[in-house]
Design an enzyme around this catalytic site. Structure first.
Site, mmCIF file in Angstrom:
data_model
loop_
_atom_site.group_PDB
_atom_site.id
_atom_site.type_symbol
_atom_site.label_atom_id
_atom_site.label_comp_id
_atom_site.label_asym_id
_atom_site.label_seq_id
_atom_site.Cartn_x
_atom_site.Cartn_y
_atom_site.Cartn_z
ATOM 1 N N GLN A 174 0.781 -1.239 0.000
ATOM 2 C CA GLN A 174 0.000 0.000 0.000
ATOM 3 C C GLN A 174 0.810 1.287 0.000
ATOM 4 O O GLN A 174 0.528 2.196 -0.784
ATOM 5 C CB GLN A 174 -0.975 0.038 1.196
ATOM 6 C CG GLN A 174 -1.886 1.257 1.165
ATOM 7 C CD GLN A 174 -2.855 1.353 2.324
ATOM 8 O OE1 GLN A 174 -3.459 2.392 2.538
ATOM 9 N NE2 GLN A 174 -3.036 0.281 3.081
ATOM 10 N N GLU B 38 0.764 -0.837 8.828
ATOM 11 C CA GLU B 38 -0.042 0.361 9.053
ATOM 12 C C GLU B 38 -0.192 0.696 10.530
ATOM 13 O O GLU B 38 0.153 1.794 10.967
ATOM 14 C CB GLU B 38 -1.437 0.155 8.425
ATOM 15 C CG GLU B 38 -2.484 1.170 8.822
ATOM 16 C CD GLU B 38 -2.196 2.554 8.301
ATOM 17 O OE1 GLU B 38 -2.303 3.511 9.076
ATOM 18 O OE2 GLU B 38 -1.854 2.695 7.114
ATOM 19 N N ASP C 55 0.233 4.004 5.923
ATOM 20 C CA ASP C 55 0.554 3.589 4.559
ATOM 21 C C ASP C 55 0.280 4.702 3.548
ATOM 22 O O ASP C 55 1.199 5.304 3.006
ATOM 23 C CB ASP C 55 -0.247 2.336 4.189
ATOM 24 C CG ASP C 55 0.423 1.057 4.690
ATOM 25 O OD1 ASP C 55 1.662 0.979 4.648
ATOM 26 O OD2 ASP C 55 -0.286 0.133 5.107
ATOM 27 N N GLY D 172 -8.793 21.344 19.927
ATOM 28 C CA GLY D 172 -8.324 22.601 19.352
ATOM 29 C C GLY D 172 -8.888 23.799 20.080
ATOM 30 O O GLY D 172 -9.377 23.698 21.208
ATOM 31 N N GLY D 173 -8.849 24.940 19.423
ATOM 32 C CA GLY D 173 -9.303 26.177 20.051
ATOM 33 C C GLY D 173 -10.802 26.222 20.267
ATOM 34 O O GLY D 173 -11.281 26.949 21.135
#
Length: 413
Positions: A21, A142, A171, A246-247
């Site tokens: 892959q 993977e 991959d 996040g923010g």
């Protein structure tokens, strides 16, 4: 004005010595950009031709979906004649890509020094599991790359085990990084006239995709991560479920009728709180000092999303989506694989495409995510094993028909 008929990488020859892959995903992108990708396989073929088959004696979807728009030739590089032919293929190529185990190509007799002697202009790209060091010889898969690149330790819920992500960031994610390196090297060759070595490790690519978690690891030195819904923080970034981290806080909230993918992911921006409070039937929370500001809401993110879920769980996800979007609230439905493969907009954008195949009839695959105005992509089927042997060996390398027959009978191709 009519757009040029050439493709972005037209005239670039890629010798594709990849399998499974990570490598094939990179060379397929190069093919979609217009390169002539010649996939060199052992006479037995890429192992994924036979893996996870849905039809007997037909190339698997695993193979077909990673090898569109390529040509296939077979060659036994362990034979002396095979090595001579490989030398000629290297001489005629602009790019060579491989993802064998560490040192495998060197043991064939094709070290970087030797390859440079054959073709000083070639860009030689290798995808490996790890960089130089104690992990170099580890076998990379993977989820091993996810485990060692920072993804698994930060994926999942606080009270559960580390989890793999369904996205193939180890991959195919590494394949995209490899393409960036190859294109940069080709661009630099325009100035220097020289090719160069491109090395990309799966662990490194996963880590690059997990950089925000290293950001948060350093922020921990200054106290708890308030954007996370976790109650306790140790010395490492915790797993935080579906929190955005996040923010702006986000979470996947349940919808009716309660199926495994009946969820909508909702982001609560400061400007969105007032319309959300009205939608959920709690308009008073928009003015309540305990809820009115982001700072007030941060300590009780779990409760905030619980309130939203009490509303969303009474409605189908598409109706929840419609009502939230009417107020410009960032959100998105959790789309199942079936919903994605049937999504009309993805089909219209040529991200879900149906491709003809000589043995299986046709198959559905992912189209090119790279949209260039002057280099449109038409996804064509993957090649059959050795389909282009005569085209390449006779038509391009100039071997005689009789020699090709002998090469085949002697197991060289």
């Amino acid at each position: 004005m009519t757009a040029p008929s050439t493709k972005a990488l037209e005239g670039i020859r890629v010798l594709d010595m990849t399998h499974v892959q990570s490598g094939p995903s990179a060379t397929q992108l190069l093919a979609w950009l217009g390169a002539d990708v010649v996939k060199l396989e052992a006479p037995t073929g890429d192992i994924t031709r036979k893996q996870l088959r849905d039809l007997p004696d037909v190339d698997s979807l695993y193979f077909t979906m990673l090898n569109c728009n390529k040509r296939s030739i077979t060659l036994n590089t362990k034979t002396e004649r095979g090595k001579e032919i490989l030398t000629e293929l290297i001489r005629r190529s602009d790019v060579m890509v491989e993802n064998f185990g560490p040192g495998a190509v060197d043991r064939m007799g094709f070290t970087w020094d030797r390859i440079q002697e054959i073709n000083p202009r070639i860009v030689y790209a290798s995808i490996k599991g790890f960089g130089e060091g104690p992990y170099t010889k580890f076998k990379a898969y993977e989820v091993v790359a996810q485990a060692m690149g920072g993804s698994m330790s930060t994926t999942g819920f606080e009270d559960g085990p580390p989890l793999a992500t369904g996205a193939q960031i180890g991959d195919s994610g590494t394949g995209v990084h490899a393409v960036a390196g190859i294109l940069a090297a080709l661009f630099q060759r325009e100035n220097t006239g020289r090719g160069q070595r491109v090395n990309v490790a799966m662990q490194h690519a996963v880590l690059n995709l997990c950089r925000v978690k290293l950001r948060d690891q350093q922020r921990l030195a200054h106290g708890p991560l308030r954007e996370y819904p976790n109650d306790d923080f140790g010395t490492e970034v915790p797993r935080s479920g579906n929190a955005s981290g996040g923010g702006q806080p986000g979470w996947a909230v349940k919808c009716a009728p309660g199926g495994p993918n009946d969820y909508v992911y909702v982001i609560v921006q400061p400007v969105g709180w007032q319309p959300i409070s009205e939608l959920i039937g709690r308009p008073e929370l928009a003015e309540d000092p305990e809820w009115a500001t982001p700072e007030a809401r941060l300590p009780k993110l779990n409760k905030m999303f619980q309130l939203i879920e009490e509303w969303s769980s009474t409605l189908p996800k598409w109706e929840v989506l419609e009502r939230l979007n009417a107020h410009n609230i960032p959100c998105g439905p959790i789309l199942s694989t079936r919903e994605i493969i049937e999504d009309r907009s993805l089909v219209a954008n040529e991200m879900v495409v149906t491709v003809p195949h000589p043995q299986r009839g046709e198959f559905v695959t992912v189209g090119s995510p790279l949209k260039l105005s002057d280099s449109p992509v038409e996804v064509t089927g993957s090649p059959l094993l050795g389909e282009h042997n005569e085209e390449v060996y006779v038509g391009e390398l100039g071997l005689g028909d009789e020699e090709v027959r002998l090469l085949k009978s002697n197991g060289v191709i």
